[in-house]
Design a protein around this motif. Structure first.
Motif, mmCIF file in Angstrom:
data_model
loop_
_atom_site.group_PDB
_atom_site.id
_atom_site.type_symbol
_atom_site.label_atom_id
_atom_site.label_comp_id
_atom_site.label_asym_id
_atom_site.label_seq_id
_atom_site.Cartn_x
_atom_site.Cartn_y
_atom_site.Cartn_z
ATOM 1 N N TYR A 80 101.932 7.410 41.114
ATOM 2 C CA TYR A 80 102.498 8.440 40.248
ATOM 3 C C TYR A 80 103.812 8.895 40.865
ATOM 4 C CZ TYR A 80 97.940 8.696 38.073
ATOM 5 O OH TYR A 80 96.788 8.388 37.413
ATOM 6 N N PHE A 81 104.702 9.389 40.018
ATOM 7 C CA PHE A 81 105.968 9.921 40.509
ATOM 8 C C PHE A 81 106.024 11.414 40.217
ATOM 9 C CE2 PHE A 81 110.355 11.266 39.943
ATOM 10 C CZ PHE A 81 110.863 10.907 41.180
ATOM 11 N N ARG A 82 106.536 12.179 41.172
ATOM 12 C CA ARG A 82 106.697 13.628 40.984
ATOM 13 C C ARG A 82 108.093 14.050 41.412
ATOM 14 N NH1 ARG A 82 101.967 16.869 40.774
ATOM 15 N NH2 ARG A 82 103.477 18.430 40.139
ATOM 16 N N ARG A 83 108.751 14.831 40.572
ATOM 17 C CA ARG A 83 110.053 15.427 40.947
ATOM 18 C C ARG A 83 109.813 16.506 42.001
ATOM 19 N NH1 ARG A 83 114.181 12.306 39.338
ATOM 20 N NH2 ARG A 83 113.796 11.539 37.260
ATOM 21 N N ILE A 84 108.738 17.285 41.795
ATOM 22 C CA ILE A 84 108.337 18.311 42.766
ATOM 23 C C ILE A 84 106.847 18.144 43.001
ATOM 24 C CG2 ILE A 84 108.084 20.781 43.176
ATOM 25 C CD1 ILE A 84 110.571 21.176 41.422
ATOM 26 N N HIS A 85 106.477 17.894 44.253
ATOM 27 C CA HIS A 85 105.076 17.621 44.605
ATOM 28 C C HIS A 85 104.611 18.630 45.649
ATOM 29 C CE1 HIS A 85 101.447 15.307 45.276
ATOM 30 N NE2 HIS A 85 101.711 15.238 46.560
ATOM 31 N N PRO A 86 103.798 19.629 45.240
ATOM 32 C CA PRO A 86 103.298 20.586 46.222
ATOM 33 C C PRO A 86 102.149 19.978 47.040
ATOM 34 C CG PRO A 86 102.539 21.146 44.004
ATOM 35 C CD PRO A 86 103.401 19.935 43.879
ATOM 36 N N VAL A 87 102.200 20.142 48.349
ATOM 37 C CA VAL A 87 101.137 19.666 49.228
ATOM 38 C C VAL A 87 100.164 20.831 49.424
ATOM 39 C CG1 VAL A 87 100.584 18.681 51.488
ATOM 40 C CG2 VAL A 87 102.754 18.103 50.358
ATOM 41 N N GLU A 88 98.975 20.706 48.826
ATOM 42 C CA GLU A 88 98.018 21.816 48.833
ATOM 43 C C GLU A 88 97.651 22.281 50.233
ATOM 44 O OE1 GLU A 88 94.604 21.201 46.346
ATOM 45 O OE2 GLU A 88 95.825 20.254 44.785
ATOM 46 N N GLU A 89 97.457 21.330 51.163
ATOM 47 C CA GLU A 89 96.988 21.677 52.508
ATOM 48 C C GLU A 89 98.003 22.512 53.292
ATOM 49 O OE1 GLU A 89 97.199 18.353 51.503
ATOM 50 O OE2 GLU A 89 95.128 18.245 50.827
ATOM 51 N N THR A 90 99.307 22.241 53.073
ATOM 52 C CA THR A 90 100.331 22.902 53.882
ATOM 53 C C THR A 90 101.216 23.864 53.097
ATOM 54 O OG1 THR A 90 101.972 21.168 53.488
ATOM 55 C CG2 THR A 90 100.469 20.868 55.373
ATOM 56 N N GLY A 91 101.198 23.777 51.776
ATOM 57 C CA GLY A 91 102.089 24.593 50.959
ATOM 58 C C GLY A 91 103.500 24.030 50.886
ATOM 59 N N GLU A 92 103.739 22.918 51.575
ATOM 60 C CA GLU A 92 105.051 22.263 51.560
ATOM 61 C C GLU A 92 105.365 21.736 50.158
ATOM 62 O OE1 GLU A 92 107.191 18.453 53.791
ATOM 63 O OE2 GLU A 92 105.018 18.707 53.930
ATOM 64 N N ILE A 93 106.633 21.727 49.812
ATOM 65 C CA ILE A 93 107.095 21.168 48.546
ATOM 66 C C ILE A 93 107.897 19.904 48.868
ATOM 67 C CG2 ILE A 93 108.557 21.513 46.520
ATOM 68 C CD1 ILE A 93 106.113 23.311 46.487
ATOM 69 N N ILE A 94 107.490 18.789 48.294
ATOM 70 C CA ILE A 94 108.195 17.519 48.495
ATOM 71 C C ILE A 94 108.867 17.159 47.183
ATOM 72 C CG2 ILE A 94 107.937 15.079 49.070
ATOM 73 C CD1 ILE A 94 105.393 15.811 50.597
ATOM 74 N N GLU A 95 110.115 16.728 47.251
ATOM 75 C CA GLU A 95 110.862 16.377 46.052
ATOM 76 C C GLU A 95 111.001 14.871 45.914
ATOM 77 O OE1 GLU A 95 114.583 18.431 46.035
ATOM 78 O OE2 GLU A 95 113.633 20.399 45.993
ATOM 79 N N ASN A 96 111.006 14.403 44.650
ATOM 80 C CA ASN A 96 111.248 12.999 44.305
ATOM 81 C C ASN A 96 110.438 12.022 45.161
ATOM 82 O OD1 ASN A 96 113.039 13.708 42.265
ATOM 83 N ND2 ASN A 96 114.749 13.803 43.705
ATOM 84 N N CYS A 97 109.129 12.060 44.954
ATOM 85 C CA CYS A 97 108.254 11.190 45.737
ATOM 86 C C CYS A 97 107.265 10.457 44.834
ATOM 87 C CB CYS A 97 107.509 11.978 46.795
ATOM 88 S SG CYS A 97 106.304 13.148 46.122
ATOM 89 N N PHE A 98 106.748 9.377 45.360
ATOM 90 C CA PHE A 98 105.684 8.615 44.726
ATOM 91 C C PHE A 98 104.412 8.916 45.507
ATOM 92 C CE2 PHE A 98 109.631 6.394 44.049
ATOM 93 C CZ PHE A 98 109.557 5.918 42.756
#
Length: 151
Positions: A80-98
């Protein structure tokens, strides 16, 4: 960076190499996939795609030399591709990732460095004999009955 790898090249899904194809049935359905360079264009947010992923299997010097341990790879994975991908465990926001069904995050080649990079992506093919990728509810049995030689 990708050398002789074709840009947005269409490739027929089928057998190549030294092993026989998985199926040689007379009712096989072929499709064409357009591979798009991940450093040139990204999918829409939330897209389920096929990703060509490159990396290296983890390994130690004492591992069997005939194993895949430590070997480079380039393979196709559903992702899957996400422009904004929140990482539930850390609260980090990752941009433009698969990311895959196991939650492994990979970046497009040319983006942030990671152990496994996405070189190309393609839309998922349509369902056999259809021009759509998904069917729900009562339409499923109707679509299956419409296929040739469905039992």
């Amino acid at each position: 960076m990708l050398g002789d790898i074709p840009d947005a090249a269409s490739r027929e899904i089928g057998w190549t190499g030294t092993r026989p194809p998985l199926s040689t049935g007379k009712h096989s359905i072929k499709t064409t996939v357009e591979w798009i360079r991940a450093d040139e264009r990204l999918p829409y947010d939330g897209a389920g795609i096929l990703a060509a992923v490159t990396g290296r299997y983890p390994g130690e010097q004492e591992d069997d030399p005939d194993s895949l341990s430590g070997q480079e790879f380039w393979l196709v994975l559903p992702m899957y591709f996400r422009r904004i991908h929140p990482v539930e465990e850390t609260g980090e926001i990752i941009e433009n990732c698969f990311y895959d069904s196991d939650g492994v995050v990979r970046f497009p080649i040319g983006g942030p460095t990671c152990e496994e990079m996405v070189t190309h992506w393609a839309e998922m093919p349509s369902l056999p004999g259809m021009d759509v990728q998904r069917i729900y509810g009562k339409d499923v049995s109707r679509a299956l009955r419409a296929l040739p030689h469905h039992h």
